[in-house]
Design an enzyme around this catalytic site. Structure first.
Site, PDB file in Angstrom:
ATOM      1  N   GLU A 172       0.816  -1.223   0.000  1.00  0.00           N
ATOM      2  CA  GLU A 172       0.000   0.000   0.000  1.00  0.00           C
ATOM      3  C   GLU A 172       0.848   1.270   0.000  1.00  0.00           C
ATOM      4  O   GLU A 172       0.628   2.173   0.813  1.00  0.00           O
ATOM      5  CB  GLU A 172      -0.960   0.008   1.200  1.00  0.00           C
ATOM      6  N   GLU A 290      -5.709  -8.221  -0.450  1.00  0.00           N
ATOM      7  CA  GLU A 290      -6.416  -7.903   0.798  1.00  0.00           C
ATOM      8  C   GLU A 290      -7.879  -7.662   0.450  1.00  0.00           C
ATOM      9  O   GLU A 290      -8.179  -6.740  -0.314  1.00  0.00           O
ATOM     10  CB  GLU A 290      -5.832  -6.664   1.485  1.00  0.00           C
TER      11      GLU A 290
HETATM   12  O1  AHR Z   1      -5.335  -5.823   6.885  1.00  0.00           O
HETATM   13  C1  AHR Z   1      -5.205  -4.703   7.711  1.00  0.00           C
HETATM   14  C2  AHR Z   1      -4.443  -3.566   7.048  1.00  0.00           C
HETATM   15  O2  AHR Z   1      -5.210  -3.066   5.996  1.00  0.00           O
HETATM   16  C3  AHR Z   1      -3.122  -3.899   6.407  1.00  0.00           C
HETATM   17  O3  AHR Z   1      -2.060  -3.867   7.292  1.00  0.00           O
HETATM   18  C4  AHR Z   1      -2.971  -2.823   5.377  1.00  0.00           C
HETATM   19  O4  AHR Z   1      -2.224  -3.240   4.268  1.00  0.00           O
HETATM   20  C5  AHR Z   1      -4.392  -2.429   5.037  1.00  0.00           C
HETATM   21  O5  AHR Z   1      -4.565  -1.062   5.111  1.00  0.00           O
END
Ligand code: AHR
Length: 499
Positions: A172, A290
């Protein structure tokens, strides 16, 4: 109301990819410590891993597991987590305002992955670190022996290299919250340099460039254009992250799958734009590494502040409803439907932190509602994803208007001689009749039909009661005259196996 689909093995989208069923273990809250690892627990094995969690991970049917973060990785020194446990430094974790004892590191994770039967997927730190540290970690992990770092790994107990194939080039990096956040050009150049170097060690690695942290990021699109302009020929995948929250409007919450589909469609356009401009014959695809329901604005996600730097605090421990599980089932349906371009995905996360598996420190472990659609889809989706011609009544929720109430995907496994229909009724109020033309499958019957729904869609599992609402037999599913029919209750996820 009725929704129609046609299940015909001649019309295919692409293969069912095992990597669609990945998950994520981050040094965050209680995911690692008291999640996968708790040496003092009565059910811990010789390495300190909780056997109950290993068992649940296998039952969940997880394929790849991404590690060690997440936001955490952008401040992580991987060397802290190797070598004799007593000599590992205790460090501040700036991302989650916590203290990390570093008793779990890459060697423990590799060992845990082997026990869980999952493929590790590693992320390198491109926040506070760069190319050299990424190369060092790759050498430590994947070179069998004969070099300083590979011999260090051998001395630490792992004779053979881990052969880790998938590597995320940071996490990210578009997010202003990220440690060492960069603009698209800075990141793109760093990712390109890192990819080039890593490929000099092993050209066969599968590398993931950071895409956007979500479709609502103001830089979404432009970020991909610039990053991929720098990295297109050097990476295989670009990441997508997206979380969905229930703000109290159930119908809106149930449109999550549609919103994920729109994100994938846009991301594909941005990738293919760069491909076209570069006149490249190479195809970059998506690692949706994610995704989940995450009630981000609730207290559960409040990060500690001030002088409080706890070890393994309770953080992001959302408890999920049946409706959340229906959404998770739909998100998985959406990922499968897009198997042409989504080549890998990770449910975030695996244990305790926005997770399908929960544990009590020193105590029980239990399944959240979201465990069930994931486990069943992972177990039964195989072979090929089929193209269904869906005709469905429409629903509208929040700002999302006129979307299909039925979200469905079907898989066909010629070897097993089995087709499986996964169907979600996204309506918050109305049941739906599924009307599927299945004559092209030959003379099939319903082998198993399960539906997950509840009179109260807000029912949640807990440590004391995680079994009173489970996917149960859908007695309405039947095949006659080449037509499959089934009643799908409002807010429901169903799986119908035909053979
Ligand atoms: O999954 C929780 C968080 O969400 C992770 O650390 C990050 O990559 C995202 O913002």
């Amino acid at each position: 109301a009725a929704a129609k689909i046609t299940v015909d093995p001649s019309f295919t989208v692409g293969p069912v990819r095992r990597r669609t069923f990945g998950a994520f273990v981050e040094h965050l809250g209680r995911c690692v410590y008291t999640g996968i690892f708790e040496p003092g627990h009565p059910d811990a094995d010789v390495d300190g891993f909780r056997k109950d969690v290993l068992e649940l991970t296998r039952e969940l049917g997880v394929s790849t597991v991404r590690y060690p973060g997440g936001n955490f990785v952008s401040g992580y020194r991987w060397e802290d987590g190797v070598g004799p446990a007593g000599r590992r430094p205790v460090r501040l974790d700036l991302a989650w305002h916590s203290t990390d004892p570093n008793t779990v590191g890459v060697d423990e994770f590799a060992k845990w992955s082997a026990k869980a039967g999952v493929e590790p997927m590693m992320a390198v730190n491109l926040g506070t670190r760069g190319l050299q540290e990424a190369l060092d970690l790759l050498e430590y992990c994947n070179i069998d022996g004969g070099t300083a770092l590979s011999e260090q790994r051998r001395a630490n107990g792992a004779a053979d290299g881990y052969g880790i194939r998938m590597w995320c080039l940071g996490n990210e990096m578009d997010g202003p919250w990220q440690i060492g956040h960069k603009d698209a050009l800075e990141y793109g150049r760093l990712a390109a340099d890192t990819a080039r170097g890593m490929r000099m060690i092993d050209p066969g690695l599968e590398l993931v460039a950071c895409g956007s942290s979500g479709p609502t990021m103001p830089t979404f699109g432009e970020w991909e254009r610039v990053v991929l302009s720098e990295t297109y020929e050097l990476v295989d995948l670009v990441s997508a992250h997206q979380y969905f929250e229930d703000f109290g409007d159930l119908q809106e919450h149930l449109t999550a799958g549609h919103r994920m589909e729109a994100f994938i469609r846009d991301l594909v356009s941005h990738i293919d734009h760069v491909k076209s401009v570069k006149k490249s014959t190479k195809q970059v695809n998506i690692s949706f590494d994610e995704w989940n329901v995450w009630h981000m604005s609730r207290d559960e996600s409040k990060v500690p502040t001030g002088n409080d730097w706890p070890v393994a605090p309770v953080l992001l421990e959302d408890t999920y409803t049946v409706a959340d599980a229906v959404v998770v089932g739909d998100l998985l349906v959406t990922l499968l439907r897009n198997t042409g371009r989504v080549h890998s995905a990770s449910l975030a996360q695996l244990v305790n932190v926005i997770a399908p598996i929960m544990t009590e420190p020193g105590g029980r472990s239990w399944k959240q509602t979201t465990f069930h659609p994931f486990a069943l889809t992972s177990r039964h989706a195989s072979g090929t994803v089929l193209q269904l011609a869906v005709e469905s009544p429409l629903v509208s929720g929040g700002t999302t208007a006129d979307i299909a109430a039925l979200s469905a995907v079907a898989t066909f496994d010629a070897e097993k001689g089995e087709a499986v229909v996964f169907a979600v009724n996204r309506s918050a109020t109305d049941a739906l009749t599924l009307d599927a033309a299945v004559a092209a499958l030959g003379n099939v019957r319903v082998v198993e039909a399960l539906t997950y729904a509840n009179k109260d869609p807000y029912w949640q599992a807990s440590a004391d009661d995680s079994t009173s609402v489970l996917p149960s037999e859908n007695g309405t599913a039947r095949v006659a005259g080449g037509q499959l029919t089934a009643e799908l209750p409002a807010v429901s996820w169903s799986m119908i196996r035909l053979a």
